[in-house]
Enzyme design. Structure first.
Site, short mmCIF file in Angstrom:
data_model
loop_
_atom_site.label_atom_id
_atom_site.label_comp_id
_atom_site.label_asym_id
_atom_site.label_seq_id
_atom_site.Cartn_x
_atom_site.Cartn_y
_atom_site.Cartn_z
CD GLU A 102 -2.42 38.67 -15.18
OE1 GLU A 102 -1.78 37.88 -15.23
OE2 GLU A 102 -3.10 38.57 -16.53
CD GLU A 103 -2.63 39.79 -20.10
OE1 GLU A 103 -2.06 39.56 -19.81
OE2 GLU A 103 -3.77 39.19 -20.64
CG HIS B 70 -1.12 37.32 -25.03
ND1 HIS B 70 -0.53 37.40 -24.09
CD2 HIS B 70 -2.59 36.75 -23.87
CE1 HIS B 70 -0.96 37.95 -23.00
NE2 HIS B 70 -2.00 36.58 -22.47
CG ASP C 130 -6.36 42.73 -17.29
OD1 ASP C 130 -6.39 41.97 -17.23
OD2 ASP C 130 -4.92 43.18 -16.97
NI NI Z 1 -4.94 35.79 -18.70
#
Ligand code: NI
Length: 394
Positions: free
Chosen positions: A141-142, A366, A83
């Protein structure tokens, strides 16, 4: 089982350009957590093109591949997350994100490409595999509660003896592989506190119950959990990261809202924190005539690496890339839902160094200008491919 290591290395060399190509394609077409429909389709079709892999879709945005050897043996699993994040990409590469406001800013595009490459290598060596290799292409996952838990509930880990995974890691320079024994990443929990006082004129504080003054004491006293209530040899973070109150200079607000995070590696300590927090919040607010609301949400479990599997991975890295490649890293307080797989089988997660000043791969994960050194991709493929055989032969 003795697989010709030269053979593995040659196959990795052959697939390496394709892995970069896949990564760039995925980078251009990022999808948010639990919306990875096209990504999953791309993964499915690419795996199908290799032949010899049993494919299924445990959910609409995930893919499971099984490479079953001719001879019986253990089952090992390798996991990649797929993702992207709600971030507007600021890089200007020719493969920059084509989707406004969505970006692979954590390297999961690389994880997916590395596992595709590994799948191609292992599918070609199918005749030499004793046992089964499972390829888990995970969604979400996020975003809590995470895709891993869902995939575990769909049975992807049933019968698995060992599970491995990796994160491309920009803070670690290219050429290094980060290995951690035991606790590696923390449990990322979230809490919400509302202090309910009584608003009024800031010139007449005695007619109010000042939620800011009380809230500030709550923040200060929460720090005592780490400094005074917890064994100094245990690791714990309690952070109030959002504190919202008030509108202007002459009004005392009636409420303060706080959000924060609690992180630890220790299950017992983790269980004890909410009650301790609430005791403090209750005590402080009551002492000053205010009321409160307190909510505590448990996040992912901590990532705790298995000693033996970590040793196998470390040995693999040393054999393939040399002793000096291994960086024995400290654990960190980040979170990862790889931990869900570790509830089902012994497992280890590693970091693959992907930072490089010369290639401007210097921004944190990020970040809108996050980038990796793509030379890291073939390292992941090589380590996974060798480690798969090593783990099956244990
Ligand atoms: Ni990651």
């Amino acid at each position: 089982m003795k697989v010709d290591t030269l053979n593995i290395n040659q196959l990795v060399d052959e697939v390496s350009n394709e892995v970069t190509k896949w990564r760039r394609y995925l980078h251009q077409h990022p999808e948010l957590s639990f919306q990875e429909t096209k990504t999953a389709q791309f993964v499915y079709e690419t795996l199908e093109s290799f032949g010899g892999i049993e494919l299924s879709k445990p959910t609409s945005t995930s893919v499971l591949g099984k490479i079953k050897g001719e001879l019986p043996g253990k089952t090992i699993a390798i996991r990649a997350d797929m993702d992207a994040l709600p971030i507007e990409e600021e890089n200007e590469s020719e493969y920059a994100s084509e989707i406004p406001g969505v970006m692979h800013a954590c390297g999961h595009d690389g994880h997916t490409a590395m596992l595709l490459g590994t799948a191609k290598v292992l599918a070609e060596l199918k005749d030499e595999i004793k046992g089964e290799i499972r390829l888990i292409f995970q969604h979400g996952e996020e975003l809590f509660p995470g895709g891993a838990e869902e995939l575990v509930s769909k049975g992807v880990m049933d019968g698995v003896d060992a599970v491995i995974g990796a994160h491309l890691w920009a803070p670690l320079e290219i050429g290094k592989i980060g290995i951690v024994y035991g606790p590696m990443m923390a449990s990322p929990d979230t809490f919400y506190i509302t202090v309910k006082g009584k608003g009024g004129h800031a010139a007449l504080p005695h007619d109010t119950i000042d939620s800011i003054a009380i809230g500030a004491q709550v923040v200060t006293n929460l720090q005592h959990i780490v400094s005074r209530n917890t064994d100094p040899l245990d690791n714990l973070v309690v952070s109030v990261s959002k504190f919202t109150a008030g509108t202007t200079h002459n009004v005392i607000p009636g409420t303060v809202e706080m959000i924060g995070t609690v992180r630890t590696f220790d299950a017992d300590l983790r269980q004890s924190v909410p009650a301790t927090m609430e005791r403090i919040v209750k005590g402080i607010t009551e002492a000053h005539g205010a009321e409160y609301e307190f909510t505590y949400d448990f996040g992912y479990r901590p990532v705790i690496n298995d000693k033996e599997i970590t040793a196998v991975l470390e040995e693999t890295v040393k054999e393939v890339y040399g002793e000096e490649t291994v960086d024995r890293m400290k654990p960190n307080m980040g979170g990862e839902d790889f931990s869900a797989y570790q509830q089902k089988a012994a497992g280890t997660f590693i970091y693959i160094g992907a930072g490089n000043k010369e290639k401007e791969a210097v921004y944190p994960h990020h970040h809108p200008r996050f980038a990796i050194d793509e030379d890291a991709l073939e390292k992941g493929v090589r380590i996974f491919s060798h480690a798969a055989f090593k783990l099956l032969s244990q």
